[in-house]
Scaffold this motif. Structure first.
Motif, mmCIF file in Angstrom:
data_model
loop_
_atom_site.group_PDB
_atom_site.id
_atom_site.type_symbol
_atom_site.label_atom_id
_atom_site.label_comp_id
_atom_site.label_asym_id
_atom_site.label_seq_id
_atom_site.Cartn_x
_atom_site.Cartn_y
_atom_site.Cartn_z
ATOM 1 N N GLY A 287 16.588 -2.646 0.714
ATOM 2 C CA GLY A 287 16.541 -2.470 -0.723
ATOM 3 C C GLY A 287 15.275 -3.015 -1.343
ATOM 4 O O GLY A 287 14.184 -2.952 -0.775
ATOM 5 N N LYS A 288 15.424 -3.589 -2.515
ATOM 6 C CA LYS A 288 14.266 -4.071 -3.266
ATOM 7 C C LYS A 288 13.635 -5.288 -2.610
ATOM 8 O O LYS A 288 12.443 -5.542 -2.772
ATOM 9 C CB LYS A 288 14.704 -4.409 -4.695
ATOM 10 N N ALA A 289 14.418 -6.035 -1.878
ATOM 11 C CA ALA A 289 13.939 -7.289 -1.292
ATOM 12 C C ALA A 289 13.544 -7.086 0.162
ATOM 13 O O ALA A 289 14.333 -7.340 1.065
ATOM 14 C CB ALA A 289 15.008 -8.365 -1.401
ATOM 15 N N GLY A 290 12.346 -6.580 0.401
ATOM 16 C CA GLY A 290 11.835 -6.593 1.761
ATOM 17 C C GLY A 290 11.691 -5.265 2.441
ATOM 18 O O GLY A 290 11.230 -5.221 3.588
ATOM 19 N N SER A 291 12.077 -4.161 1.829
ATOM 20 C CA SER A 291 11.869 -2.875 2.485
ATOM 21 C C SER A 291 10.401 -2.469 2.392
ATOM 22 O O SER A 291 9.656 -2.967 1.543
ATOM 23 C CB SER A 291 12.734 -1.792 1.835
ATOM 24 N N ILE A 292 9.988 -1.555 3.266
ATOM 25 C CA ILE A 292 8.622 -1.053 3.198
ATOM 26 C C ILE A 292 8.415 -0.291 1.897
ATOM 27 O O ILE A 292 7.380 -0.397 1.242
ATOM 28 C CB ILE A 292 8.320 -0.146 4.408
ATOM 29 N N ALA A 293 9.426 0.478 1.493
ATOM 30 C CA ALA A 293 9.298 1.338 0.319
ATOM 31 C C ALA A 293 9.272 0.572 -0.993
ATOM 32 O O ALA A 293 8.816 1.109 -2.010
ATOM 33 C CB ALA A 293 10.457 2.332 0.291
ATOM 34 N N SER A 294 9.739 -0.674 -1.010
ATOM 35 C CA SER A 294 9.973 -1.345 -2.292
ATOM 36 C C SER A 294 8.711 -1.517 -3.129
ATOM 37 O O SER A 294 8.792 -1.574 -4.357
ATOM 38 C CB SER A 294 10.629 -2.710 -2.066
ATOM 39 N N MET A 295 7.543 -1.590 -2.478
ATOM 40 C CA MET A 295 6.303 -1.738 -3.230
ATOM 41 C C MET A 295 5.692 -0.397 -3.604
ATOM 42 O O MET A 295 4.781 -0.342 -4.434
ATOM 43 C CB MET A 295 5.288 -2.551 -2.415
ATOM 44 N N LEU A 296 6.173 0.680 -3.012
ATOM 45 C CA LEU A 296 5.524 1.988 -3.138
ATOM 46 C C LEU A 296 6.304 2.992 -3.982
ATOM 47 O O LEU A 296 5.743 4.003 -4.424
ATOM 48 C CB LEU A 296 5.304 2.590 -1.748
ATOM 49 N N TYR A 297 7.585 2.729 -4.181
ATOM 50 C CA TYR A 297 8.438 3.697 -4.873
ATOM 51 C C TYR A 297 9.546 2.948 -5.608
ATOM 52 O O TYR A 297 9.986 1.888 -5.175
ATOM 53 C CB TYR A 297 9.056 4.683 -3.870
ATOM 54 N N SER A 298 9.983 3.530 -6.700
ATOM 55 C CA SER A 298 11.162 2.998 -7.389
ATOM 56 C C SER A 298 11.845 4.119 -8.150
ATOM 57 O O SER A 298 11.180 4.980 -8.748
ATOM 58 C CB SER A 298 10.783 1.886 -8.361
ATOM 59 N N ASP A 299 13.156 4.120 -8.109
ATOM 60 C CA ASP A 299 13.917 5.084 -8.914
ATOM 61 C C ASP A 299 14.283 4.483 -10.270
ATOM 62 O O ASP A 299 15.106 5.008 -11.006
ATOM 63 C CB ASP A 299 15.171 5.544 -8.171
ATOM 64 N N GLY A 300 13.642 3.372 -10.581
ATOM 65 C CA GLY A 300 13.911 2.650 -11.818
ATOM 66 C C GLY A 300 14.496 1.288 -11.565
ATOM 67 O O GLY A 300 14.351 0.372 -12.378
ATOM 68 N N ASN A 301 15.135 1.143 -10.390
ATOM 69 C CA ASN A 301 15.760 -0.135 -10.060
ATOM 70 C C ASN A 301 15.633 -0.476 -8.585
ATOM 71 O O ASN A 301 15.816 -1.619 -8.193
ATOM 72 C CB ASN A 301 17.246 -0.115 -10.442
ATOM 73 N N SER A 302 15.272 0.500 -7.748
ATOM 74 C CA SER A 302 15.335 0.316 -6.294
ATOM 75 C C SER A 302 14.182 -0.495 -5.731
ATOM 76 O O SER A 302 14.300 -1.072 -4.651
ATOM 77 C CB SER A 302 15.364 1.679 -5.605
ATOM 78 N N GLY A 303 13.045 -0.511 -6.415
ATOM 79 C CA GLY A 303 11.886 -1.200 -5.855
ATOM 80 C C GLY A 303 10.985 -1.733 -6.947
ATOM 81 O O GLY A 303 11.198 -1.499 -8.145
ATOM 82 N N TRP A 304 9.948 -2.456 -6.507
ATOM 83 C CA TRP A 304 8.987 -3.008 -7.456
ATOM 84 C C TRP A 304 8.024 -1.907 -7.916
ATOM 85 O O TRP A 304 7.580 -1.910 -9.053
ATOM 86 C CB TRP A 304 8.213 -4.160 -6.819
ATOM 87 N N GLY A 305 7.689 -0.979 -7.000
ATOM 88 C CA GLY A 305 6.843 0.147 -7.357
ATOM 89 C C GLY A 305 5.539 -0.251 -8.011
ATOM 90 O O GLY A 305 5.214 0.212 -9.109
ATOM 91 N N GLU A 306 4.761 -1.106 -7.340
ATOM 92 C CA GLU A 306 3.524 -1.635 -7.927
ATOM 93 C C GLU A 306 2.263 -1.076 -7.267
ATOM 94 O O GLU A 306 1.156 -1.361 -7.710
ATOM 95 C CB GLU A 306 3.509 -3.160 -7.829
ATOM 96 N N GLU A 307 2.411 -0.296 -6.194
ATOM 97 C CA GLU A 307 1.274 0.288 -5.496
ATOM 98 C C GLU A 307 1.435 1.802 -5.462
ATOM 99 O O GLU A 307 2.519 2.304 -5.136
ATOM 100 C CB GLU A 307 1.167 -0.253 -4.064
ATOM 101 N N TYR A 308 0.356 2.515 -5.751
ATOM 102 C CA TYR A 308 0.447 3.957 -5.946
ATOM 103 C C TYR A 308 -0.630 4.695 -5.150
ATOM 104 O O TYR A 308 -1.605 4.088 -4.681
ATOM 105 C CB TYR A 308 0.273 4.299 -7.432
ATOM 106 N N ALA A 309 -0.449 6.006 -5.038
ATOM 107 C CA ALA A 309 -1.495 6.840 -4.450
ATOM 108 C C ALA A 309 -2.745 6.741 -5.331
ATOM 109 O O ALA A 309 -2.686 6.897 -6.543
ATOM 110 C CB ALA A 309 -1.023 8.289 -4.357
ATOM 111 N N SER A 310 -3.877 6.473 -4.695
ATOM 112 C CA SER A 310 -5.109 6.209 -5.436
ATOM 113 C C SER A 310 -5.714 7.480 -6.024
ATOM 114 O O SER A 310 -5.457 8.591 -5.551
ATOM 115 C CB SER A 310 -6.137 5.544 -4.521
ATOM 116 N N GLN A 311 -6.537 7.296 -7.035
ATOM 117 C CA GLN A 311 -7.270 8.425 -7.596
ATOM 118 C C GLN A 311 -8.178 9.034 -6.540
ATOM 119 O O GLN A 311 -8.370 10.252 -6.500
ATOM 120 C CB GLN A 311 -8.094 7.987 -8.809
ATOM 121 N N SER A 312 -8.739 8.203 -5.667
ATOM 122 C CA SER A 312 -9.618 8.700 -4.614
ATOM 123 C C SER A 312 -8.900 9.697 -3.712
ATOM 124 O O SER A 312 -9.418 10.781 -3.410
ATOM 125 C CB SER A 312 -10.146 7.524 -3.780
ATOM 126 N N LEU A 313 -7.689 9.356 -3.279
ATOM 127 C CA LEU A 313 -6.935 10.275 -2.427
ATOM 128 C C LEU A 313 -6.541 11.523 -3.203
ATOM 129 O O LEU A 313 -6.640 12.652 -2.691
ATOM 130 C CB LEU A 313 -5.690 9.581 -1.873
#
Length: 504
Positions: A287-313
């Motif tokens: 879940g939110k505490a320790g998964s790989i996805a938690s920093m990359l995605y969130s459905d509003g509550n599932s993760g921190w969602g603080e890292e995103y696909a860059s403008q460069s990519l």
């Protein structure tokens, strides 16, 4: 600057060893605790596999953020140009964005520790297996898996802590642990010595593994895939191609189509491309505490969602909105369709580690898949001067990603080399899978992160102007030969192993 900062850290650590001295030795599994039977070996080996995904006690505590795969993907991809950070944070993951590494950062210390714990466990299983006379094919399979896992762990370690082979094969690599009886006091092997050991282990594993147990376990083809990757990193282009062809010609795998690729990573265990993955079940959903996805995605509550696909990519992919690889980049929009921002950074979530069983924080991360084999062949062909072969292999990928009307057909774009084309395709295809950082530096290219994000020191939200490129910040360009592109050897090893010399 790195040397000076390390000296300060080292001096401080002398006066605060209470937080460092209690590291648990990697010896929980012993030959005495294993029976020299197939069941005993399998039990020990299953424990080694579990260490890739478990939260293991480190320095006396269990931290949900500490997990082999979480650190592996963060330490590699967060240091590259595919992922942008939308805020500063005290989490050690931020060191990868800033490249301001220390020898005491917890994520690197844990990754080093857990890697050698896996190596110790497979060494223990191998030594127990030596007691079995005339092992049958099922036991040989388990032994081969041990060699494969040891090769994989040593290779991942040397990529983080040693210079790329193409830059200096004689540079210091990592500690090779080939036996449970190896002395604790041991010098770092050279990068080339580590590569030789990895190749030997993977080759031996491939010879022994003749009874595949599923893509969540080592296999002959997984060992060949590793050998292709290692050969490519060495620029041993003939072997990079030969081992990739062994995987392709095994006929065990097939490229996903444009229709099926968007669901590959949510269904890794049954994916046609998957060669080797680490299997997570619903019980492993952190879940939110320790998964790989938690920093990359969130459905509003599932993760921190603080890292995103860059403008460069996104700019690299912009010419082809029909490319199905966009399906793993999820823009966050409000009810009116407006793209949302966090601290001035546009929110484009990454979903390659989400949606197994419908969960936004669950996946079985793929470490080797068939598309990489075609890309390995393409890069090796480009470096051998075989432009037609390079473009043919790139087109194999493109025609299965919705780009059947945009094939190269053996014609280079104006002003581009075959290697340019291959590395661009490799970047798009393998984005967020732990490759980009290594691909840039082993090819002696600079890392260009000239886009807005909090990898830029001192950035404030009021500074962000998405209509122009940032200027006059450190960390825009990192030279390929900069010392900071590799990590410090963790302080725990330096303090306890007098023969281990620190990186500059």
């Amino acid at each position: 600057m790195r040397t000076a900062s390390y000296f300060i850290i080292f001096i401080l650590s002398i006066f605060s060893t209470g937080c460092l001295k209690d590291i648990e030795p990697s010896d929980a599994l012993t030959t005495g605790s294993l029976t020299a039977t197939k069941e005993g070996l399998q039990q020990g080996l299953n424990g080694a596999y579990a260490l890739f995904k478990d939260h293991v006690s480190f320095n006396g505590t269990v931290d949900g953020n500490n997990m082999y795969l979480r650190q592996y993907f963060q330490m590699s991809d967060f240091a590259g140009d595919d992922i942008v950070c939308a805020q500063t944070t005290t989490d050690p993951l931020f060191y990868s964005f800033s490249l301001d590494h220390t020898a005491t950062q917890t994520n690197s210390r844990y990754f080093w520790y857990i890697s050698y714990k896996i190596i110790n466990d497979v060494n223990t299983v191998l030594e127990s297996a030596e007691k079995i006379a005339n092992p049958d094919e099922s036991i040989k399979q388990l032994i081969g898996e041990c060699y494969f896992l040891r090769a994989l762990c040593h290779f991942n370690l040397v990529r983080f802590y040693g210079k790329p082979y193409t830059q200096d094969p004689s540079a210091s690599g990592i500690i090779l642990r080939m036996s449970t009886s190896d002395p604790a006091q041991q010098a770092r092997a050279s990068v080339s010595e580590v590569y030789d050991a990895v190749m030997a282990d993977a080759e031996k594993g491939a010879e022994l593994m003749n009874q595949p147990r599923g893509v969540q376990f080592g296999s002959k083809e997984a060992a060949w895939a590793l050998l292709s990757r290692v050969s490519l990193y060495k620029e041993d282009n003939d072997n990079a191609i030969a081992y990739a062809d062994k995987v392709i010609n095994s006929n065990r795998f097939a490229l996903e189509t444009a229709a099926t690729f968007p669901s590959l990573f949510a269904n890794a265990l049954t994916g046609k491309e998957t060669i080797f993955c680490v299997a997570f079940t619903a019980a492993d959903d952190y879940g939110k505490a320790g998964s790989i996805a938690s920093m990359l995605y969130s459905d509003g509550n599932s993760g921190w969602g603080e890292e995103y696909a860059s403008q460069s990519l996104r700019d690299t992919m912009a010419a082809h909105p029909e490319d199905v690889r966009w399906s793993y980049i999820k823009p966050l929009k409000d009810g009116s369709g407006n793209l949302q921002k966090k601290n001035g950074i546009e929110v484009y979530y990454i979903s390659k580690f989400s949606f197994q069983g419908g969960s936004p924080t669950l996946s079985s991360p793929i470490l080797f898949r068939l598309a990489e084999m075609y890309l390995n062949k393409a890069e090796a062909a480009a470096k051998k001067g075989n432009t037609a072969g390079a473009l043919d292999n790139v087109d194999m990928i493109r025609r299965n990603r919705g780009l059947q009307n945009s094939l190269y057909n053996r014609v280079l774009p104006t002003g581009k080399t075959a290697l340019d084309v291959v590395l661009k395709e490799r970047r798009i295809e393998l984005a967020f899978e732990g490759h980009r950082n290594f691909d840039v530096y082993r090819n002696k290219k600079d890392m260009n992160r000239t886009y807005w994000g909090y990898h830029l020191p001192g950035l404030k939200e009021s500074d962000v102007n998405l209509s122009v490129a940032p200027r006059n910040y450190p960390n825009l360009i990192t030279k390929w030969d900069a010392p900071r592109v590799i990590y410090y050897v963790p302080i725990d090893e330096i303090q306890t192993n007098r023969l281990c010399v620190q990186n500059p």
